[in-house]
Design a protein around this motif. Structure first.
Motif, PDB file in Angstrom:
ATOM      1  N   THR A 137       0.785  -1.105  -0.052  1.00  0.00           N
ATOM      2  CA  THR A 137      -0.050  -0.084  -0.061  1.00  0.00           C
ATOM      3  C   THR A 137       0.795   1.416  -0.045  1.00  0.00           C
ATOM      4  O   THR A 137       0.604   2.355  -0.695  1.00  0.00           O
ATOM      5  CB  THR A 137      -0.916   0.146   1.174  1.00  0.00           C
ATOM      6  N   GLN A 138       1.988   1.238   0.685  1.00  0.00           N
ATOM      7  CA  GLN A 138       2.722   2.394   0.923  1.00  0.00           C
ATOM      8  C   GLN A 138       3.496   2.656  -0.550  1.00  0.00           C
ATOM      9  O   GLN A 138       3.802   3.735  -0.971  1.00  0.00           O
ATOM     10  CB  GLN A 138       3.747   2.268   1.911  1.00  0.00           C
ATOM     11  N   GLY A 191       2.348  10.197  -4.053  1.00  0.00           N
ATOM     12  CA  GLY A 191       2.286  10.711  -2.584  1.00  0.00           C
ATOM     13  C   GLY A 191       3.459  10.213  -1.806  1.00  0.00           C
ATOM     14  O   GLY A 191       3.563   8.887  -1.560  1.00  0.00           O
ATOM     15  N   SER A 203      -9.540   2.614  -2.325  1.00  0.00           N
ATOM     16  CA  SER A 203      -8.870   3.780  -2.352  1.00  0.00           C
ATOM     17  C   SER A 203      -9.101   4.439  -4.049  1.00  0.00           C
ATOM     18  O   SER A 203      -8.650   3.642  -4.885  1.00  0.00           O
ATOM     19  CB  SER A 203      -7.564   4.203  -2.233  1.00  0.00           C
ATOM     20  N   ASP A 213      -4.549   3.771 -10.071  1.00  0.00           N
ATOM     21  CA  ASP A 213      -3.241   3.102 -10.528  1.00  0.00           C
ATOM     22  C   ASP A 213      -3.601   1.596 -10.906  1.00  0.00           C
ATOM     23  O   ASP A 213      -2.750   1.300 -11.853  1.00  0.00           O
ATOM     24  CB  ASP A 213      -2.701   3.041  -8.922  1.00  0.00           C
ATOM     25  N   GLY A 246       4.487  10.792   1.118  1.00  0.00           N
ATOM     26  CA  GLY A 246       4.084  10.489   2.428  1.00  0.00           C
ATOM     27  C   GLY A 246       5.406  10.771   3.381  1.00  0.00           C
ATOM     28  O   GLY A 246       6.380  11.309   3.200  1.00  0.00           O
ATOM     29  N   PRO A 260      -5.819  -1.096  -1.186  1.00  0.00           N
ATOM     30  CA  PRO A 260      -5.543  -0.412  -2.179  1.00  0.00           C
ATOM     31  C   PRO A 260      -7.061  -0.213  -3.228  1.00  0.00           C
ATOM     32  O   PRO A 260      -7.335   0.688  -3.818  1.00  0.00           O
ATOM     33  CB  PRO A 260      -4.593  -1.058  -3.441  1.00  0.00           C
ATOM     34  N   ARG A 264       2.500   1.579  -3.371  1.00  0.00           N
ATOM     35  CA  ARG A 264       1.675   2.186  -4.442  1.00  0.00           C
ATOM     36  C   ARG A 264       1.305   3.668  -4.177  1.00  0.00           C
ATOM     37  O   ARG A 264       1.109   4.686  -5.045  1.00  0.00           O
ATOM     38  CB  ARG A 264       0.266   1.394  -4.521  1.00  0.00           C
ATOM     39  N   HIS A 265       1.070   4.033  -3.008  1.00  0.00           N
ATOM     40  CA  HIS A 265       1.085   5.461  -2.504  1.00  0.00           C
ATOM     41  C   HIS A 265       2.180   6.319  -3.102  1.00  0.00           C
ATOM     42  O   HIS A 265       1.853   7.408  -3.896  1.00  0.00           O
ATOM     43  CB  HIS A 265       0.817   5.517  -1.148  1.00  0.00           C
ATOM     44  N   ASN A 266       3.255   5.890  -2.803  1.00  0.00           N
ATOM     45  CA  ASN A 266       4.679   6.486  -3.426  1.00  0.00           C
ATOM     46  C   ASN A 266       4.631   6.737  -4.986  1.00  0.00           C
ATOM     47  O   ASN A 266       5.066   7.656  -5.449  1.00  0.00           O
ATOM     48  CB  ASN A 266       5.883   5.724  -2.832  1.00  0.00           C
ATOM     49  N   LYS A 274      -7.497   6.723  -5.501  1.00  0.00           N
ATOM     50  CA  LYS A 274      -6.347   6.637  -6.032  1.00  0.00           C
ATOM     51  C   LYS A 274      -5.805   5.207  -6.331  1.00  0.00           C
ATOM     52  O   LYS A 274      -4.950   5.104  -7.544  1.00  0.00           O
ATOM     53  CB  LYS A 274      -5.388   7.541  -5.068  1.00  0.00           C
ATOM     54  N   GLU A 275      -5.710   4.332  -5.646  1.00  0.00           N
ATOM     55  CA  GLU A 275      -5.172   3.002  -5.829  1.00  0.00           C
ATOM     56  C   GLU A 275      -5.968   2.673  -7.124  1.00  0.00           C
ATOM     57  O   GLU A 275      -5.492   1.791  -7.760  1.00  0.00           O
ATOM     58  CB  GLU A 275      -5.349   2.112  -4.752  1.00  0.00           C
TER      59      GLU A 275
END
Length: 863
Positions: free
Chosen positions: A295-296, A304, A840, A846, A306, A837, A298-300, A842-843
């Motif tokens: 999750t982190q 993002g 979200s 992605d 973080g 993911p 995919r966020h990056n 955003k996810e």
């Protein structure tokens, strides 16, 4: 799964229920009914929906190879042998006939690929089931499925021939005969006694060449299958490369499999993050720390970054060096140029090592960004087991007190809420929410109530002053002074031990921890940090990960409780005590008999943590809810000069953070009512064999899988063991050693009741009795987390449903649009590093980008 020894009892080969992966003339008795008015309503929908990236077959590309992680290369391909495991079952599901498979609510459904129909055609004088086979169904050698295969499997599993090394035979022993029907496609099965769970039989169905003789059964299907009849067939099992290769079955008559090949790769849980990052897997069940990293990542990947902590990775990712600060990352002049060159060199090497670890971690994160996490609730629940064979827990009042001290909702929330999954504690031992047989019968025991728990203990004779021994005489003069001096010296020695603290410091630390915990609980904070007593400094969050498979607790003795002699010795079992049973007006006399010993079969499906040294337990107090609160007792309770201390035996090793948190919370809840826990951590290899199965524990945590056939699979787990002719006990899987004759009778009645509604009523009454006996307390349904490439369709967190292997594949970019996010039913998505993911937007964006514009067109084809 593997069968282990039973030093204090014998197993009975009736039925064996695993764990990921973790298992069956009426007396007029008072009815302890299941106390649920809305049980039927609650059972209609699962607590969380499956999450498999659904897509219609016409939107899936033809061809491709799916690389799917399993825990091990199986030692046998025969699911009816004792060493069969989850990989054995996965292979069988793809290559062998299953006459009935489970749907999304955990109910068995006829599989039309093999059966045109199957139903009871006679009830009197004998139950007769008529199977009409699909006329296209053939084995891979060209022979039709038929009565001969049914007969061979019945004879092998009936239990009448000991030459067959079978692990389970429940139901087959009830068959009287099997014969051909009106034609070769009909099979008539006549039972010598009614059997409600007849749909559980012949799934999987093996060819007569495997089942027809003891030698072929015992050895012929361990490494190969000469004939199969599924959408796939076994091509190769390579133990050196730890891979099993399945390919399309050219004789398959059903829907053509979308995949060319499925490669099952044996990858241990602690190696899966690296394997996923390297791109060598497409699908893998994972634990929450890996899910958090994905999750982190995919966020990056989405832009993002973080929050960062110095030179470390994103704070949510918990990578190497996450604790690094700018100050610690910058070498001081003393380190670089100091007179002590050895220290300077060591400092440089440490920095270089940390830099390499960070670089490796960052590279892995880039690879993990190519996956999504699919999540649901696993069809399995974790329970607290209370050994009622001997000691304080032989008294039903003490067991009930332990159960009434637990806030099951809080424990479930600690595990599931950070994952955005529903956190409702199971109300049944025999079914889970969504299953037809589910009803909440927990009212038979009662909710958390500190005052009631304390009253039960007082009624059982456990009092605050009961642990004080009355000396016959007193020592005087120099002898007494010498004893005091020795005690002081012992205290000093303990204070010098790195794993223990002195008595004064320990009490102060416990009081501070209690105050801190109470304050956080008053604010509603469910993520209080808990000290790890082994390190003295490490802490685990209450919402720590569930990387391990067994549930493990950490240590903290109750206020004023003496520490054990060393930090590594195994604490002795609780003293033997005579069973004393609650004299409840609605509990029949036969239900007040002590339960027998049981259990020598370790649940499979979850890998135990690695070995670690045992350590003494420690506890701290926990606050009760205002409506049921009572003042915490000044110290542990006792009786006849002995303190009320329970051994909490748990597996040790890496990957048990969340499990330690659950154990720590339980210890604090018990301390609140005056029960001290002493946690003994043992090597995973010894956990079931040497402790749970042999009865060398008071409290333990482990999981049981759900079943569509509770009358069959529940009986060996909860029924009262019976004596054998040689004086030992037949010890199936009732590891708690708690059972009653009435529970046995209710299971037997349910197994023979052909009216489904009446059978469910009997099972709910049995479940209410199991709750009242307080031998096992369901805590929460386990989370199911699966890492998947976004293009993988119809595979992931299956929840109750059996996979349809022919529908699994990769989404075709030319035929699909963006996939819509899929949320678990009833789940409240939460912000944070562990958010799914798919939950979200955003996810989801992605994932659709990774999918090159793929779109789900709804659920896969239903059977």
């Amino acid at each position: 799964m593997s069968q282990v020894g039973a030093p204090r009892g014998r197993t009975c080969s009736r039925t064996i229920r695993s764990v990921a992966l973790l298992t069956s003339g009426v007396l007029a008795l008072p009815v302890l009914a299941a106390c649920s008015s809305d049980g039927d309503e609650r059972s209609k929908a699962p607590a969380a929906a499956q999450d498999v990236g659904p897509a219609a077959r016409d939107r899936i590309a033809d061809g491709g190879t799916l690389r799917w992680a399993v825990d091990t290369v199986p030692t046998t391909l025969n699911t009816f042998q004792a060493d069969a495991d989850a990989a054995t079952s996965r292979i069988a599901g793809a290559v062998l006939p299953s006459l009935f498979t489970l749907d999304k609510t955990g109910r068995p459904q006829r599989n039309p690929d093999y059966l045109e129909s199957a139903k009871i055609i006679e009830r009197e004088p004998k139950q007769v089931v008529l199977y009409k086979l699909n006329q296209q169904a053939v084995w891979s050698d060209g022979r039709e499925l038929g009565a001969a295969d049914f007969v061979a499997q019945w004879r092998a599993l009936s239990g009448k021939d000991s030459a067959y090394w079978t692990a389970r035979n429940a139901g087959y022993e009830r068959i009287q005969k099997i014969e051909r029907g009106a034609n070769d496609l009909e099979v008539r099965v006549t039972f010598n006694k009614p059997y409600a769970d007849w749909r559980a039989l012949f799934s999987p169905l093996y060819p007569k060449d495997v089942m027809g003789a003891p030698n072929s059964f015992n050895d012929g299907a361990r490494a190969k299958l000469k004939a199969t009849a599924g959408p796939f067939q076994l091509k190769e099992m390579d133990r050196a490369d730890r891979e099993i290769t399945l390919v399309r079955n050219p004789r398959w008559w059903g829907a053509r499999p979308k995949l060319d090949t499925i490669v099952l790769s044996a990858v241990p849980r602690d190696k899966r993050a690296a394997a996923l990052a390297a791109g060598t897997l497409d699908l893998a069940e994972i634990d929450s720390p890996v899910a958090e990293r994905i999750t982190q990542a995919r966020h990056n990947k989405g832009g993002g970054a973080g929050p960062q902590t110095g030179a470390g990775p994103a704070s949510g990712a918990r990578g190497p060096g996450a604790e690094t600060t700018a100050a610690s990352a910058t070498p001081s002049s003393a380190e670089e140029n100091g007179s002590d060159e050895e220290k300077a060199e060591a400092a440089r090497e440490s920095r270089e090592k940390k830099t390499r670890a960070l670089a490796k971690y960052a590279k892995e994160q880039r690879g993990l960004g190519g996956y999504v996490v699919r999540k649901s609730l696993e069809p399995a629940f974790t329970q607290l087991a209370l050994n009622g064979e001997t000691g304080p827990l032989a008294d039903e009042r003490v067991r009930r007190a332990v159960a009434r001290a637990l806030d099951r909702k809080k424990l479930a929330e600690a595990v599931l809420k950070p994952l955005g999954l529903p956190a409702n504690p199971p109300g049944s031992h025999l079914a889970l929410a969504g299953q037809h047989a589910y009803a909440d019968s927990s009212d038979a025991l009662g909710d958390q109530n500190t005052r009631e728990a304390q009253a039960l203990l007082a009624d059982a004779g456990w009092t605050p002053g009961g642990a004080v021994k009355k000396d016959d005489g007193t020592k005087a003069g120099s002898e007494a002074d010498a004893d005091k001096k020795k005690d002081k010296e012992k205290d000093k020695e303990k204070g010098g031990n790195g794993s223990e603290t002195s008595g004064t410091d320990k009490k102060k630390e416990d009081r501070q921890e209690d105050k801190k915990e109470d304050k956080k609980e008053e604010k509603g904070d469910k993520e209080a940090d808990v000290k790890d007593s082994e390190s003295g400094s490490a802490s685990d969050s209450d919402s720590a990960s569930d990387e391990g498979a067994y549930i493990v607790g950490d240590n903290k003795p109750g206020r004023g409780a003496p520490l054990s002699e060393t930090g590594s010795r195994v604490i002795a079992p609780a003293a033997v005590g005579q069973a004393r049973w609650l004299d409840d007006a609605d509990v029949n006399a036969q239900d007040r008999q002590p339960g027998g010993m049981a259990g020598a079969y370790a649940p499979g499906g979850t890998a135990a943590p690695a070995a670690d040294s045992a350590s003494p337990s420690t506890t701290s107090s926990a606050s009760a809810s205002p409506s049921t609160s009572a003042s915490p007792l000044p110290g542990p309770l006792g009786k006849d000069g002995k303190p009320l201390t329970l051994r909490f035996v748990l597996p040790s090793g890496p990957g048990s953070e969340q499990l330690r948190t659950v154990g720590q919370k339980i210890a604090r809840m018990l301390d609140r009512i005056g029960i001290r826990t002493e946690i003994t951590k043992v090597a995973d290899a010894d956990y079931f064999k040497d402790h749970v199965a042999s009865g060398d524990y008071d409290l333990a945590l482990y999981s049981w899988p759900a079943t569509a056939y509770p009358a069959t699979d529940g009986r060996p787990i909860y029924a009262k063991p019976v004596p054998a002719s040689d004086g030992s006990l037949l010890v199936e899987q009732n590891y708690t050693r708690v059972g009653t004759d009435h529970i046995n009778q209710l299971f037997d009645q349910a197994a023979s009741e052909l009216d489904e509604k009446a059978a469910r009523d009997l099972l709910r009454r049995a479940d209410a009795r199991i709750w009242a006996a307080a031998g096992s307390i369901p805590l929460y349904q386990r989370p199911q987390l699966v890492a998947a490439k976004p293009a993988v369709a119809n595979a992931g967190a299956f929840a109750f449903a059996a996979p349809r292997y022919e529908d699994i594949g990769f989404k075709d970019p030319a035929k699909s649009g963006p996939e819509q996010p899929q949320k678990s039913a009833g789940a409240k998505e939460t912000a944070g590093a562990t958010q799914s993911p798919e939950a979200s937007p955003k996810e989801s964006a992605d994932e659709s980008a990774d999918d090159s514009g793929n779109e789900s067109a709804g659920e896969s084809d239903e059977q």
